[in-house]
Design a protein around this motif. Structure first.
Motif, PDB file in Angstrom:
ATOM      1  N   THR A 122       0.774  -1.219  -0.015  1.00 34.04           N
ATOM      2  CA  THR A 122       0.133   0.010   0.135  1.00 34.04           C
ATOM      3  C   THR A 122       0.824   1.319  -0.004  1.00 34.04           C
ATOM      4  OG1 THR A 122      -1.903   1.110   1.156  1.00 34.04           O
ATOM      5  CG2 THR A 122      -0.179   0.039   2.568  1.00 34.04           C
ATOM      6  N   TYR A 123       0.266   2.293  -0.308  1.00 33.09           N
ATOM      7  CA  TYR A 123       1.002   3.653  -0.614  1.00 33.09           C
ATOM      8  C   TYR A 123       0.821   4.324   0.779  1.00 33.09           C
ATOM      9  CZ  TYR A 123       0.834   2.909  -5.535  1.00 33.09           C
ATOM     10  OH  TYR A 123       0.948   2.067  -6.920  1.00 33.09           O
ATOM     11  N   ALA A 124       1.802   5.171   1.231  1.00 34.97           N
ATOM     12  CA  ALA A 124       1.600   5.950   2.278  1.00 34.97           C
ATOM     13  C   ALA A 124       2.108   7.374   2.099  1.00 34.97           C
ATOM     14  CB  ALA A 124       2.295   5.306   3.654  1.00 34.97           C
ATOM     15  N   LEU A 125       1.412   8.500   2.212  1.00 40.58           N
ATOM     16  CA  LEU A 125       1.689   9.700   2.069  1.00 40.58           C
ATOM     17  C   LEU A 125       1.833  10.505   3.631  1.00 40.58           C
ATOM     18  CD1 LEU A 125      -0.052  11.028  -1.005  1.00 40.58           C
ATOM     19  CD2 LEU A 125       2.201  10.698  -0.775  1.00 40.58           C
ATOM     20  N   GLN A 126       2.736  11.287   3.559  1.00 41.20           N
ATOM     21  CA  GLN A 126       2.923  12.196   5.058  1.00 41.20           C
ATOM     22  C   GLN A 126       3.900  13.108   4.843  1.00 41.20           C
ATOM     23  OE1 GLN A 126       3.672   8.983   7.861  1.00 41.20           O
ATOM     24  NE2 GLN A 126       6.112   9.173   7.786  1.00 41.20           N
ATOM     25  N   PHE A 127       3.623  14.252   5.666  1.00 39.24           N
ATOM     26  CA  PHE A 127       4.736  15.284   5.548  1.00 39.24           C
ATOM     27  C   PHE A 127       5.983  14.983   6.460  1.00 39.24           C
ATOM     28  CE2 PHE A 127       0.858  17.557   4.133  1.00 39.24           C
ATOM     29  CZ  PHE A 127       1.461  18.220   2.778  1.00 39.24           C
ATOM     30  N   HIS A 128       7.079  15.411   5.797  1.00 41.86           N
ATOM     31  CA  HIS A 128       8.140  15.183   6.438  1.00 41.86           C
ATOM     32  C   HIS A 128       8.477  16.526   7.223  1.00 41.86           C
ATOM     33  CE1 HIS A 128      12.262  14.020   6.586  1.00 41.86           C
ATOM     34  NE2 HIS A 128      12.700  15.303   6.749  1.00 41.86           N
ATOM     35  N   PRO A 129       8.598  16.168   8.746  1.00 39.91           N
ATOM     36  CA  PRO A 129       8.579  17.016   9.621  1.00 39.91           C
ATOM     37  C   PRO A 129      10.079  18.351   9.372  1.00 39.91           C
ATOM     38  CG  PRO A 129       8.679  15.102  10.812  1.00 39.91           C
ATOM     39  CD  PRO A 129       8.843  14.779   9.098  1.00 39.91           C
ATOM     40  N   PRO A 130       9.580  19.379   9.363  1.00 38.84           N
ATOM     41  CA  PRO A 130      10.579  20.587   8.904  1.00 38.84           C
ATOM     42  C   PRO A 130      12.012  20.277   9.958  1.00 38.84           C
ATOM     43  CG  PRO A 130       8.585  21.625   9.520  1.00 38.84           C
ATOM     44  CD  PRO A 130       8.352  20.293   9.601  1.00 38.84           C
ATOM     45  N   GLY A 131      12.976  20.506   9.383  1.00 34.43           N
ATOM     46  CA  GLY A 131      14.389  20.427  10.188  1.00 34.43           C
ATOM     47  C   GLY A 131      14.816  19.176  10.484  1.00 34.43           C
ATOM     48  N   GLN A 132      14.084  17.975  10.141  1.00 35.32           N
ATOM     49  CA  GLN A 132      14.435  16.617  10.189  1.00 35.32           C
ATOM     50  C   GLN A 132      15.143  16.278   9.245  1.00 35.32           C
ATOM     51  OE1 GLN A 132      11.374  13.785  10.708  1.00 35.32           O
ATOM     52  NE2 GLN A 132      12.614  12.200  10.677  1.00 35.32           N
ATOM     53  N   ALA A 133      16.441  15.725   9.230  1.00 33.34           N
ATOM     54  CA  ALA A 133      17.288  15.322   8.249  1.00 33.34           C
ATOM     55  C   ALA A 133      17.071  14.312   7.321  1.00 33.34           C
ATOM     56  CB  ALA A 133      18.590  14.856   8.896  1.00 33.34           C
ATOM     57  N   ILE A 134      17.174  14.029   6.203  1.00 35.23           N
ATOM     58  CA  ILE A 134      16.657  13.157   5.362  1.00 35.23           C
ATOM     59  C   ILE A 134      17.970  12.098   5.727  1.00 35.23           C
ATOM     60  CG2 ILE A 134      16.637  12.087   2.883  1.00 35.23           C
ATOM     61  CD1 ILE A 134      15.998  15.121   2.202  1.00 35.23           C
ATOM     62  N   ALA A 135      17.313  10.641   5.841  1.00 43.29           N
ATOM     63  CA  ALA A 135      18.490   9.458   6.212  1.00 43.29           C
ATOM     64  C   ALA A 135      19.152   9.034   4.884  1.00 43.29           C
ATOM     65  CB  ALA A 135      17.406   8.206   6.551  1.00 43.29           C
ATOM     66  N   PRO A 136      20.172   8.494   5.451  1.00 41.86           N
ATOM     67  CA  PRO A 136      21.225   8.124   4.086  1.00 41.86           C
ATOM     68  C   PRO A 136      20.532   7.208   3.459  1.00 41.86           C
ATOM     69  CG  PRO A 136      22.057   7.806   6.309  1.00 41.86           C
ATOM     70  CD  PRO A 136      20.772   8.293   6.686  1.00 41.86           C
ATOM     71  N   ASP A 137      19.488   6.217   3.475  1.00 40.71           N
ATOM     72  CA  ASP A 137      19.021   5.449   2.617  1.00 40.71           C
ATOM     73  C   ASP A 137      17.766   6.139   1.933  1.00 40.71           C
ATOM     74  OD1 ASP A 137      17.394   5.296   4.957  1.00 40.71           O
ATOM     75  OD2 ASP A 137      16.968   3.326   4.868  1.00 40.71           O
ATOM     76  N   GLU A 138      17.621   7.438   2.105  1.00 43.23           N
ATOM     77  CA  GLU A 138      16.540   8.158   1.168  1.00 43.23           C
ATOM     78  C   GLU A 138      16.869   8.996   0.179  1.00 43.23           C
ATOM     79  OE1 GLU A 138      13.144   8.526   4.915  1.00 43.23           O
ATOM     80  OE2 GLU A 138      14.843   9.819   4.797  1.00 43.23           O
ATOM     81  N   GLN A 139      16.033   9.452  -0.666  1.00 44.07           N
ATOM     82  CA  GLN A 139      16.431  10.382  -1.686  1.00 44.07           C
ATOM     83  C   GLN A 139      15.437  11.392  -1.780  1.00 44.07           C
ATOM     84  OE1 GLN A 139      16.936   8.762  -5.743  1.00 44.07           O
ATOM     85  NE2 GLN A 139      18.107   7.199  -4.751  1.00 44.07           N
ATOM     86  N   SER A 140      15.605  12.581  -2.120  1.00 42.48           N
ATOM     87  CA  SER A 140      14.866  13.652  -2.315  1.00 42.48           C
ATOM     88  C   SER A 140      14.701  13.861  -3.752  1.00 42.48           C
ATOM     89  CB  SER A 140      15.345  14.697  -1.566  1.00 42.48           C
ATOM     90  OG  SER A 140      16.427  15.406  -2.224  1.00 42.48           O
ATOM     91  N   LEU A 141      13.438  14.125  -4.097  1.00 47.62           N
ATOM     92  CA  LEU A 141      12.976  14.362  -5.583  1.00 47.62           C
ATOM     93  C   LEU A 141      12.078  15.784  -5.648  1.00 47.62           C
ATOM     94  CD1 LEU A 141      11.672  10.713  -6.507  1.00 47.62           C
ATOM     95  CD2 LEU A 141      14.022  11.776  -6.961  1.00 47.62           C
ATOM     96  N   GLU A 142      12.417  16.436  -6.463  1.00 47.59           N
ATOM     97  CA  GLU A 142      11.713  17.811  -6.824  1.00 47.59           C
ATOM     98  C   GLU A 142      11.048  17.663  -8.070  1.00 47.59           C
ATOM     99  OE1 GLU A 142      13.380  21.274  -5.162  1.00 47.59           O
ATOM    100  OE2 GLU A 142      14.740  20.112  -3.988  1.00 47.59           O
ATOM    101  N   GLY A 143       9.936  18.302  -8.088  1.00 46.72           N
ATOM    102  CA  GLY A 143       9.083  18.648  -9.308  1.00 46.72           C
ATOM    103  C   GLY A 143       8.752  20.305  -9.240  1.00 46.72           C
ATOM    104  N   ASP A 144       7.750  20.475 -10.243  1.00 44.99           N
ATOM    105  CA  ASP A 144       7.109  21.892 -10.233  1.00 44.99           C
ATOM    106  C   ASP A 144       6.208  22.068  -9.010  1.00 44.99           C
ATOM    107  OD1 ASP A 144       6.610  24.363 -11.130  1.00 44.99           O
ATOM    108  OD2 ASP A 144       5.122  23.543 -12.416  1.00 44.99           O
TER     109      ASP A 144
END
Length: 113
Positions: free
Chosen positions: A39-61
């Motif tokens: 199943t898919y899960a969407l949630q907001f990432h808490p401001p100021g919390q670091a992105i873990a080494p096993d994660e990637q950030s993606l950006e779009g428009d």
């Protein structure tokens, strides 16, 4: 890699403002469960919390997402849309990697081939 429709972008931005999250980063995960095996899960990432080494950030428009490396094979080519109907709004997932989808559109089996 990941596409958000204009309606999905607008809803993510609206929810981010509602929750007072100016940055609007959201986390997209694949979890075990649902009517199908995943199943898919969407949630907001808490401001100021670091992105873990096993994660990637993606950006779009107009959006920014964080995805775990282990979830990438499940999410390649995923399109997220948002629509309103008589019972309310809902994100909809169009996944080319899904072998079968639940009628709710939030649960799927992954195509292993």
């Amino acid at each position: 890699m990941l596409v958000l429709s204009a309606a999905a972008q607008a809803e993510v931005q609206r929810l981010a403002r509602q929750w007072g999250l100016e940055q609007g980063w959201f986390r997209l995960e694949v979890r075990s469960g649902g009517c199908r095996s995943l199943t898919y899960a969407l949630q907001f990432h808490p401001p100021g919390q670091a992105i873990a080494p096993d994660e990637q950030s993606l950006e779009g428009d107009g959006w920014r997402a964080i995805i775990r490396d282990r979830d990438l094979p499940y999410l390649r080519g995923l399109t997220i849309d948002y629509s309103e109907d008589l019972v309310g709004g809902n994100f909809r997932f169009q996944n080319p990697n899904a072998r079968n989808n639940c009628s709710c559109g939030h649960s799927f089996d992954h195509d292993e081939s």
